[in-house]
Design a protein around this motif. Structure first.
Motif, PDB file in Angstrom:
ATOM      1  N   GLY A 149      31.598  32.453  29.686  1.00  0.00           N
ATOM      2  CA  GLY A 149      32.069  31.894  30.761  1.00  0.00           C
ATOM      3  C   GLY A 149      33.107  30.943  30.535  1.00  0.00           C
ATOM      4  O   GLY A 149      33.799  30.055  31.163  1.00  0.00           O
ATOM      5  N   LYS A 150      34.022  31.207  29.329  1.00  0.00           N
ATOM      6  CA  LYS A 150      35.308  30.408  29.061  1.00  0.00           C
ATOM      7  C   LYS A 150      36.268  31.177  29.776  1.00  0.00           C
ATOM      8  O   LYS A 150      36.559  32.432  29.575  1.00  0.00           O
ATOM      9  CB  LYS A 150      35.514  30.612  27.483  1.00  0.00           C
ATOM     10  CG  LYS A 150      34.415  29.668  26.698  1.00  0.00           C
ATOM     11  CD  LYS A 150      34.624  29.407  25.202  1.00  0.00           C
ATOM     12  CE  LYS A 150      33.578  28.776  24.431  1.00  0.00           C
ATOM     13  NZ  LYS A 150      33.671  28.638  23.107  1.00  0.00           N
ATOM     14  N   ILE A 151      37.286  30.443  30.215  1.00  0.00           N
ATOM     15  CA  ILE A 151      38.537  31.092  30.992  1.00  0.00           C
ATOM     16  C   ILE A 151      39.563  31.408  29.847  1.00  0.00           C
ATOM     17  O   ILE A 151      40.019  30.631  29.061  1.00  0.00           O
ATOM     18  CB  ILE A 151      38.987  30.104  32.192  1.00  0.00           C
ATOM     19  CG1 ILE A 151      38.058  29.913  32.996  1.00  0.00           C
ATOM     20  CG2 ILE A 151      40.350  30.860  32.544  1.00  0.00           C
ATOM     21  CD1 ILE A 151      38.712  28.990  34.243  1.00  0.00           C
ATOM     22  N   VAL A 152      39.861  32.682  29.692  1.00  0.00           N
ATOM     23  CA  VAL A 152      40.535  33.103  28.826  1.00  0.00           C
ATOM     24  C   VAL A 152      41.762  33.896  29.185  1.00  0.00           C
ATOM     25  O   VAL A 152      42.662  34.604  28.561  1.00  0.00           O
ATOM     26  CB  VAL A 152      39.698  34.139  27.759  1.00  0.00           C
ATOM     27  CG1 VAL A 152      38.922  33.328  26.987  1.00  0.00           C
ATOM     28  CG2 VAL A 152      39.199  35.293  28.587  1.00  0.00           C
ATOM     29  N   ALA A 153      42.020  33.888  30.450  1.00  0.00           N
ATOM     30  CA  ALA A 153      43.289  34.926  30.945  1.00  0.00           C
ATOM     31  C   ALA A 153      43.630  33.927  32.359  1.00  0.00           C
ATOM     32  O   ALA A 153      42.879  33.609  33.037  1.00  0.00           O
ATOM     33  CB  ALA A 153      42.643  36.050  31.425  1.00  0.00           C
ATOM     34  N   ILE A 154      44.939  34.244  32.528  1.00  0.00           N
ATOM     35  CA  ILE A 154      45.323  33.986  34.033  1.00  0.00           C
ATOM     36  C   ILE A 154      45.817  35.096  34.849  1.00  0.00           C
ATOM     37  O   ILE A 154      46.497  36.099  34.438  1.00  0.00           O
ATOM     38  CB  ILE A 154      46.498  32.814  33.648  1.00  0.00           C
ATOM     39  CG1 ILE A 154      47.116  32.452  35.141  1.00  0.00           C
ATOM     40  CG2 ILE A 154      47.755  33.360  33.168  1.00  0.00           C
ATOM     41  CD1 ILE A 154      47.937  31.259  35.038  1.00  0.00           C
ATOM     42  N   PRO A 155      45.292  35.082  36.162  1.00  0.00           N
ATOM     43  CA  PRO A 155      45.773  36.205  36.947  1.00  0.00           C
ATOM     44  C   PRO A 155      47.036  36.070  37.611  1.00  0.00           C
ATOM     45  O   PRO A 155      47.495  34.939  37.860  1.00  0.00           O
ATOM     46  CB  PRO A 155      44.688  36.409  38.053  1.00  0.00           C
ATOM     47  CG  PRO A 155      44.176  34.929  38.005  1.00  0.00           C
ATOM     48  CD  PRO A 155      44.118  34.064  36.657  1.00  0.00           C
ATOM     49  N   VAL A 156      47.901  36.940  37.594  1.00  0.00           N
ATOM     50  CA  VAL A 156      49.375  36.880  38.153  1.00  0.00           C
ATOM     51  C   VAL A 156      49.452  37.802  39.664  1.00  0.00           C
ATOM     52  O   VAL A 156      50.360  37.470  40.283  1.00  0.00           O
ATOM     53  CB  VAL A 156      50.357  37.038  37.286  1.00  0.00           C
ATOM     54  CG1 VAL A 156      50.539  36.062  36.008  1.00  0.00           C
ATOM     55  CG2 VAL A 156      50.299  38.319  36.532  1.00  0.00           C
ATOM     56  N   THR A 157      48.615  38.711  39.835  1.00  0.00           N
ATOM     57  CA  THR A 157      48.821  39.530  40.892  1.00  0.00           C
ATOM     58  C   THR A 157      47.614  40.052  41.412  1.00  0.00           C
ATOM     59  O   THR A 157      46.424  39.767  40.865  1.00  0.00           O
ATOM     60  CB  THR A 157      49.626  40.834  40.620  1.00  0.00           C
ATOM     61  OG1 THR A 157      48.739  41.651  39.801  1.00  0.00           O
ATOM     62  CG2 THR A 157      51.075  40.645  39.962  1.00  0.00           C
ATOM     63  N   ILE A 158      47.429  40.132  42.850  1.00  0.00           N
ATOM     64  CA  ILE A 158      46.226  40.611  43.456  1.00  0.00           C
ATOM     65  C   ILE A 158      46.911  42.123  44.087  1.00  0.00           C
ATOM     66  O   ILE A 158      47.761  42.290  44.549  1.00  0.00           O
ATOM     67  CB  ILE A 158      45.991  39.886  44.848  1.00  0.00           C
ATOM     68  CG1 ILE A 158      45.514  38.573  44.410  1.00  0.00           C
ATOM     69  CG2 ILE A 158      45.060  40.300  45.472  1.00  0.00           C
ATOM     70  CD1 ILE A 158      44.256  38.549  43.575  1.00  0.00           C
ATOM     71  N   GLY A 159      46.133  43.052  43.619  1.00  0.00           N
ATOM     72  CA  GLY A 159      46.554  44.398  43.811  1.00  0.00           C
ATOM     73  C   GLY A 159      45.507  44.814  45.014  1.00  0.00           C
ATOM     74  O   GLY A 159      44.365  44.367  45.344  1.00  0.00           O
ATOM     75  N   ALA A 160      45.572  46.134  45.361  1.00  0.00           N
ATOM     76  CA  ALA A 160      44.847  46.796  46.633  1.00  0.00           C
ATOM     77  C   ALA A 160      44.920  48.159  46.424  1.00  0.00           C
ATOM     78  O   ALA A 160      46.182  48.686  45.970  1.00  0.00           O
ATOM     79  CB  ALA A 160      45.009  46.230  47.882  1.00  0.00           C
ATOM     80  N   ILE A 161      44.130  48.996  46.905  1.00  0.00           N
ATOM     81  CA  ILE A 161      44.137  50.534  47.173  1.00  0.00           C
ATOM     82  C   ILE A 161      44.002  50.833  48.681  1.00  0.00           C
ATOM     83  O   ILE A 161      42.893  50.255  49.317  1.00  0.00           O
ATOM     84  CB  ILE A 161      42.901  51.232  46.567  1.00  0.00           C
ATOM     85  CG1 ILE A 161      42.845  50.815  44.906  1.00  0.00           C
ATOM     86  CG2 ILE A 161      43.184  52.564  46.460  1.00  0.00           C
ATOM     87  CD1 ILE A 161      41.898  51.250  44.020  1.00  0.00           C
ATOM     88  N   GLY A 162      44.804  51.525  49.045  1.00  0.00           N
ATOM     89  CA  GLY A 162      44.669  52.063  50.306  1.00  0.00           C
ATOM     90  C   GLY A 162      45.699  53.136  50.654  1.00  0.00           C
ATOM     91  O   GLY A 162      46.167  53.694  49.482  1.00  0.00           O
ATOM     92  N   ALA A 163      45.909  53.853  51.880  1.00  0.00           N
ATOM     93  CA  ALA A 163      46.927  54.926  51.979  1.00  0.00           C
ATOM     94  C   ALA A 163      48.110  54.094  52.182  1.00  0.00           C
ATOM     95  O   ALA A 163      48.754  53.325  53.175  1.00  0.00           O
ATOM     96  CB  ALA A 163      46.495  55.446  53.288  1.00  0.00           C
ATOM     97  N   VAL A 164      49.152  54.546  51.073  1.00  0.00           N
ATOM     98  CA  VAL A 164      50.502  54.037  51.200  1.00  0.00           C
ATOM     99  C   VAL A 164      51.332  55.344  51.806  1.00  0.00           C
ATOM    100  O   VAL A 164      51.340  56.360  51.575  1.00  0.00           O
ATOM    101  CB  VAL A 164      50.991  53.968  49.456  1.00  0.00           C
ATOM    102  CG1 VAL A 164      52.391  53.514  49.541  1.00  0.00           C
ATOM    103  CG2 VAL A 164      49.935  52.940  48.944  1.00  0.00           C
ATOM    104  N   TRP A 165      52.346  54.722  52.504  1.00  0.00           N
ATOM    105  CA  TRP A 165      53.054  55.952  53.419  1.00  0.00           C
ATOM    106  C   TRP A 165      54.278  55.466  53.249  1.00  0.00           C
ATOM    107  O   TRP A 165      55.131  54.548  53.148  1.00  0.00           O
ATOM    108  CB  TRP A 165      52.546  55.563  54.976  1.00  0.00           C
ATOM    109  CG  TRP A 165      51.314  55.475  55.157  1.00  0.00           C
ATOM    110  CD1 TRP A 165      50.550  54.314  55.537  1.00  0.00           C
ATOM    111  CD2 TRP A 165      50.519  56.753  55.447  1.00  0.00           C
ATOM    112  NE1 TRP A 165      49.139  54.932  55.770  1.00  0.00           N
ATOM    113  CE2 TRP A 165      49.284  56.113  55.948  1.00  0.00           C
ATOM    114  CE3 TRP A 165      50.748  58.083  55.394  1.00  0.00           C
ATOM    115  CZ2 TRP A 165      47.925  57.197  56.033  1.00  0.00           C
ATOM    116  CZ3 TRP A 165      49.676  58.981  55.729  1.00  0.00           C
ATOM    117  CH2 TRP A 165      48.462  58.694  56.097  1.00  0.00           C
TER     118      TRP A 165
END
Length: 431
Positions: free
Chosen positions: A145-161
């Protein structure tokens, strides 16, 4: 799961001995002009990332904000090579102070796996840790339960056009599963690929299943992964079976380019960028690679990828994309903490997200969503976002089995029940 390749954590391979070929995928970059040249070790930070573009942008901004500091950076353009190298370095005590990781579990360079091995510094007391949402804490913490990382992006999966290619074809983005199959048929009749697919790069194999299971499995049942851990659910006896069958249905309906097992990620993105393919079911940050091959003025957009005939039931896989952590044996821990503090800033979050084609993980008023990010933010707001399945899996073996089995599935050497049976066995072995 490459970051002038995509920034998604979706590329897991078993940890192997580093080869000469893997080492050849590395590039290095020292500090900016005027930085420390190594005379003051307290002003030198060692750093590593998979994919150079976005990371280098933040490194340069950090050096500019801290005159006299030098960041000695190493970049590896292939995610699998990066994972192999970092694991070897961490085991031998030669790893850099700060390095990129993958959120949650699921591969050998994921947060929980590294945390369980005691390789990460405890960052729970840092001021930015309070900014993390509960979902972000879940994939940024070690098993204790110890925080050991920092998130820098949010990603997603979808239909890329490819917007221009799609407009030229006269076709519309499909909003239901039936429309997907009709779209593929119409694209084929026009002599263009509906969705490019590069399964030779094994991490790409999972993207379509993740997109399909968002609506078939994890949207309707957010507790599915926990039910698996409790022995009350399985891949084989769930809608994962339908998702895998639909993957093959897309193949058999001509949705993809010929011989996807012989096509790699770069060629896949080349097809998309040049308009030979109208789209790709992918992480949104993959557009950064497609743009390298696209004519000037080409624009890209994203839409949720449907798995049913209910347009209102479409969910989008959304998750923390890139994370950074500090080596538990960092040679310069204080400067490493300072760099992590910078990564949490609005400036760095917006800079990294913009450079990687993703959305920032932490709040920032300077980031402006575009036609790729806005549908993701809309899905989150509407409560139609699900996690990436692998981030809730108990260890890396499940994803490893998933990647290799799909390649075999497309070769015709195994069937869907065999794929799911293997995944269930891997899941059970790590619970």
């Amino acid at each position: 799961m490459k970051s002038t390749r995509p920034t998604r954590p979706l590329t897991a391979l078993c940890c192997l001995t580093v080869t000469v070929a893997a080492l050849g995928a590395c590039s290095t970059s020292g500090g900016s002009a005027g930085g420390a040249t190594g005379g003051d070790a307290s002003q030198v930070l060692t750093f590593a990332a998979a994919g150079q573009g976005p990371a280098q942008a933040v490194v340069e901004a950090f050096q500019k904000a801290n005159p006299g500091v030098t960041v000695k950076a190493t970049y590896t353009e292939d995610d699998a090579s990066y994972q192999q190298q970092l694991r070897t370095q961490l085991s031998s005590g030669t790893a850099p102070d700060v390095f990129r990781m993958w959120p949650g579990g699921g591969n050998t360079m994921a947060v929980r796996d590294l945390g369980a091995d005691g390789m990460l510094m405890d960052l729970s007391g840092e001021s930015w840790a309070a900014k993390l949402s509960e979902a972000q804490k879940a994939v940024s913490s070690d098993p204790n339960g110890k925080i050991v990382a920092i998130p820098v992006t949010i990603g997603a999966i979808g239909a890329v056009w490819n917007d221009q290619a799609l407009s030229k074809s006269g076709l519309s983005k499909p909003a239901t599963w039936s429309e997907v199959l009709s779209f593929c048929k119409a694209a084929k009749e026009k002599g263009v690929i509906a969705f490019s697919l590069g399964l030779k790069s094994s991490w790409v194999t999972q993207l379509v299943p993740y997109a399909l299971t968002a609506s078939l499995v994890y949207g309707p049942n957010p507790d599915f992964a926990q039910q698996q851990k409790d022995g009350k659910a399985s891949f084989a006896k769930s809608e994962w079976k339908q998702a895998m069958e639909k993957y093959l249905q897309m193949r058999d309906s001509g949705c993809f380019n010929d011989s996807p097992n012989g096509v790699g990620y770069d060629e896949q993105m080349q097809m998309l960028g040049q308009g030979k393919a109208l789209g790709a079911v992918h992480v949104i940050s993959a557009v950064q690679s497609a743009r390298k091959y696209a004519p000037e003025g080409t624009t890209f957009s994203l839409s949720p990828f449907p798995a049913t005939d209910s347009a209102d039931g479409v969910h989008v896989p959304v998750a923390v994309g890139i994370e950074y952590g500090v080596n538990a044996k960092a040679k310069n821990p204080e400067l490493a903490r300072k760099f992590m503090q910078f990564l949490a800033s609005e400036e760095a979050q917006a800079l990294y997200a913009t450079a990687s084609g993703s959305s920032p993980a932490l709040p920032t008023t300077t980031f402006k969503a575009d036609a790729l990010q806005q549908p993701v933010l809309d899905a989150v707001k509407a409560g139609r976002a699900t996690v990436y399945p692998d981030q809730a899996w108990p260890g890396p073996k499940v994803q490893q089995e998933h990647l290799t089995s799909i390649q075999e599935l497309f070769n015709g050497t195994i069937d869907v029940p065999t794929v799911l049976s293997r995944m269930d066995k891997a899941f059970a072995s790590e619970k």
